[in-house]
Write an enzyme that holds these catalytic residues in place. Sequence first.
Site, PDB file in Angstrom:
ATOM      1  CE  LYS A  40     -34.942  -2.110   1.989  1.00  0.00           C
ATOM      2  NZ  LYS A  40     -35.088  -2.778   3.256  1.00  0.00           N
ATOM      3  N   GLY A  45     -36.881   8.846  -0.479  1.00  0.00           N
ATOM      4  CA  GLY A  45     -38.253   9.325  -0.276  1.00  0.00           C
ATOM      5  C   GLY A  45     -38.765   9.083   1.136  1.00  0.00           C
ATOM      6  CB  CYS A  46     -38.730   6.089   3.283  1.00  0.00           C
ATOM      7  SG  CYS A  46     -39.702   5.060   2.163  1.00  0.00           S
ATOM      8  CB  THR A  47     -34.717   9.590   4.399  1.00  0.00           C
ATOM      9  OG1 THR A  47     -34.210   8.254   4.536  1.00  0.00           O
ATOM     10  CG2 THR A  47     -33.943  10.518   5.325  1.00  0.00           C
ATOM     11  CB  SER A  50     -39.220   9.427   8.265  1.00  0.00           C
ATOM     12  OG  SER A  50     -39.892   8.265   7.817  1.00  0.00           O
TER      13      SER A  50
END
Length: 152
Positions: A40, A45-47, A50
């Site tokens: 998401k 974590g995704c930030t 990325s």
Amino acid sequence: MAIKIGDTAPDFNLPDQNGSKVSLQDFRSKKAVVLYFYPKDDTPGCTAESCAFRDQYEVFKSAGAEVIGVSGDSSDSHQKFATKHNLPFTLLSDQGDKVRKLYGATTAFGFIPGRVTYVIDQNGVVQYVFDSMLNFKGHVEETLKQLQQLAA
């Protein structure tokens, strides 16, 4: 059934953060693709993942690869996420998780979309798969090592 090393990567046609359609076929015979599925936009974590891809993006390009992120978020959400974190690569909207399912990218705890990265060569063949929900930087470090080995 999950896609594994040696399989031909399934093609797809998904909208990016600008609403333009992107297909895996667009890169065939031109460059390798690092395709990473993440849960998401704008979650911790995704930030982290990325931004780690962002920080190494030029190294990936030098290794002859394009980085593409995929999640079930909308193109608008991707646009905001990319702008906020200055992400220079393509983010694809896989609403309904059709492409995620096509690749067999895992889920965590049975309901959270998993974090899986594929290295796909210029011929469309999967050369490496990294599957880890919590090792955010490993997705970048390990796929970069694989790309450099392929180039050698």
